[in-house]
Design a protein around this motif. Structure first.
Motif, short mmCIF file in Angstrom:
data_model
loop_
_atom_site.label_atom_id
_atom_site.label_comp_id
_atom_site.label_asym_id
_atom_site.label_seq_id
_atom_site.Cartn_x
_atom_site.Cartn_y
_atom_site.Cartn_z
N GLN A 56 15.71 22.71 89.71
CA GLN A 56 14.70 23.65 89.23
C GLN A 56 14.48 24.71 90.31
O GLN A 56 14.63 24.44 91.50
CB GLN A 56 13.40 22.93 88.90
CG GLN A 56 13.55 21.81 87.88
CD GLN A 56 14.19 22.29 86.59
OE1 GLN A 56 13.74 23.25 85.98
NE2 GLN A 56 15.26 21.62 86.17
N ALA A 57 14.07 25.89 89.90
CA ALA A 57 14.03 27.05 90.80
C ALA A 57 13.15 26.87 92.04
O ALA A 57 13.37 27.54 93.03
CB ALA A 57 13.58 28.29 90.03
N ASP A 58 12.19 25.98 92.04
CA ASP A 58 11.30 25.83 93.19
C ASP A 58 11.58 24.55 93.99
O ASP A 58 10.78 24.17 94.85
CB ASP A 58 9.85 25.83 92.69
CG ASP A 58 8.89 26.44 93.69
OD1 ASP A 58 9.33 27.25 94.53
OD2 ASP A 58 7.70 26.10 93.64
N ASP A 59 12.71 23.90 93.73
CA ASP A 59 13.05 22.66 94.43
C ASP A 59 13.30 22.90 95.92
O ASP A 59 13.67 24.01 96.34
CB ASP A 59 14.29 22.02 93.82
CG ASP A 59 14.01 21.37 92.47
OD1 ASP A 59 12.84 21.20 92.10
OD2 ASP A 59 15.00 21.05 91.77
N VAL A 60 13.15 21.82 96.69
CA VAL A 60 13.37 21.85 98.13
C VAL A 60 14.66 21.10 98.44
O VAL A 60 14.85 19.97 97.99
CB VAL A 60 12.19 21.19 98.88
CG1 VAL A 60 12.44 21.20 100.38
CG2 VAL A 60 10.88 21.87 98.53
N LEU A 61 15.52 21.73 99.22
CA LEU A 61 16.78 21.12 99.67
C LEU A 61 16.65 20.87 101.17
O LEU A 61 16.59 21.80 101.97
CB LEU A 61 17.95 22.06 99.36
CG LEU A 61 18.01 22.52 97.90
CD1 LEU A 61 19.04 23.63 97.74
CD2 LEU A 61 18.31 21.36 96.98
N LEU A 62 16.56 19.61 101.53
CA LEU A 62 16.28 19.20 102.91
C LEU A 62 17.55 18.74 103.60
O LEU A 62 18.27 17.88 103.07
CB LEU A 62 15.25 18.06 102.89
CG LEU A 62 14.92 17.38 104.21
CD1 LEU A 62 14.24 18.34 105.18
CD2 LEU A 62 14.03 16.15 103.94
N PHE A 63 17.81 19.29 104.77
CA PHE A 63 19.00 18.97 105.56
C PHE A 63 18.55 18.48 106.93
O PHE A 63 17.63 19.02 107.53
CB PHE A 63 19.89 20.20 105.72
CG PHE A 63 20.42 20.74 104.42
CD1 PHE A 63 21.68 20.40 103.99
CD2 PHE A 63 19.65 21.57 103.63
CE1 PHE A 63 22.17 20.88 102.79
CE2 PHE A 63 20.13 22.06 102.42
CZ PHE A 63 21.40 21.71 102.00
N GLY A 64 19.26 17.48 107.46
CA GLY A 64 18.92 16.91 108.75
C GLY A 64 19.62 17.60 109.91
O GLY A 64 20.41 18.53 109.73
N SER A 65 19.33 17.12 111.08
CA SER A 65 19.91 17.63 112.32
C SER A 65 21.43 17.49 112.31
O SER A 65 21.98 16.53 111.75
CB SER A 65 19.33 16.83 113.48
OG SER A 65 20.07 17.03 114.65
N GLU A 66 22.10 18.43 112.96
CA GLU A 66 23.56 18.39 113.05
C GLU A 66 24.05 17.13 113.76
O GLU A 66 25.13 16.63 113.45
CB GLU A 66 24.08 19.61 113.83
CG GLU A 66 23.85 20.91 113.16
CD GLU A 66 22.57 21.61 113.62
OE1 GLU A 66 22.54 22.84 113.55
OE2 GLU A 66 21.62 20.93 114.07
N THR A 67 23.30 16.62 114.70
CA THR A 67 23.76 15.49 115.49
C THR A 67 23.24 14.14 115.00
O THR A 67 23.90 13.12 115.21
CB THR A 67 23.36 15.66 116.97
OG1 THR A 67 21.94 15.83 117.04
CG2 THR A 67 24.06 16.87 117.57
N GLY A 68 22.09 14.12 114.34
CA GLY A 68 21.51 12.84 113.95
C GLY A 68 21.12 12.71 112.50
O GLY A 68 20.65 11.65 112.09
N GLY A 69 21.30 13.77 111.71
CA GLY A 69 20.89 13.69 110.32
C GLY A 69 19.38 13.62 110.19
O GLY A 69 18.65 14.16 111.02
N LEU A 70 18.91 12.95 109.16
CA LEU A 70 17.47 12.81 108.94
C LEU A 70 16.98 11.52 109.59
O LEU A 70 17.62 10.47 109.47
CB LEU A 70 17.16 12.79 107.45
CG LEU A 70 17.34 14.11 106.73
CD1 LEU A 70 17.28 13.91 105.22
CD2 LEU A 70 16.29 15.11 107.18
N ASP A 71 15.84 11.59 110.25
CA ASP A 71 15.24 10.39 110.84
C ASP A 71 14.96 9.37 109.75
O ASP A 71 14.60 9.74 108.62
CB ASP A 71 13.93 10.74 111.53
CG ASP A 71 14.12 11.44 112.86
OD1 ASP A 71 15.27 11.53 113.34
OD2 ASP A 71 13.11 11.89 113.42
#
Length: 154
Positions: free
Chosen positions: A92-107
């Protein structure tokens, strides 16, 4: 348009590329601290070229502040540990796409706050670790925008 969130980015050139990307595809960019670089770093400015003024960028001191600011928007974590392909979602047009750190990803603490069905992956060849962060953001944002008929684009 979509929201792109970078959790703890550490490579200024990637963030600069993503600033330029978001200026071109109309996404709102959110940077969640800590950042692994000085925001005035030359590599960041060079990669973003003259697009810094054209992009919509907000910084947050931590994930909980960011999450509160997003309200009821759907948050999708793009991760190598995803349970579904990014192509299986109707964004949907207002969704959030979350990406983690290049070295560790998401905590792990961040990942626990994302529903398993909202943990998405980009297919790759076996035995590879991950894609470059700015490439991953480009792949998913343009797919999501395509689903919207490239609304607002030229």
């Amino acid at each position: 348009m979509f929201h792109v969130a970078l959790f703890n980015p550490v490579m200024p050139a990637n963030t600069g590329n993503i600033i330029r990307l978001c200026a071109n595809n109309g996404c709102q960019l959110h940077l969640i601290e800590p950042l692994g670089f000085d925001f005035e770093e030359k590599k960041l400015r060079r990669a973003g070229l003259d697009y810094h003024d054209l992009s919509k960028l907000v910084r947050y001191p931590d994930f909980s502040t960011f999450k509160e600011a997003m309200g009821k928007r759907a948050i999708y974590a793009i991760t190598t540990k995803g349970t579904a392909r990014y192509t299986e979602i109707s964004f949907q047009a207002d969704d959030v796409l979350l990406f983690g750190s290049e070295t560790g990803g998401l905590d792990p603490e961040v990942m626990e706050q994302i529903a398993p069905r909202h943990r998405l992956r980009i297919p790759m060849q076996p035995n590879n670790r991950s894609l470059n962060l700015s490439n991953a953001v480009a792949i998913v944002t343009y797919h999501a925008w395509d689903q919207q008929g490239f609304a607002g684009g030229a």
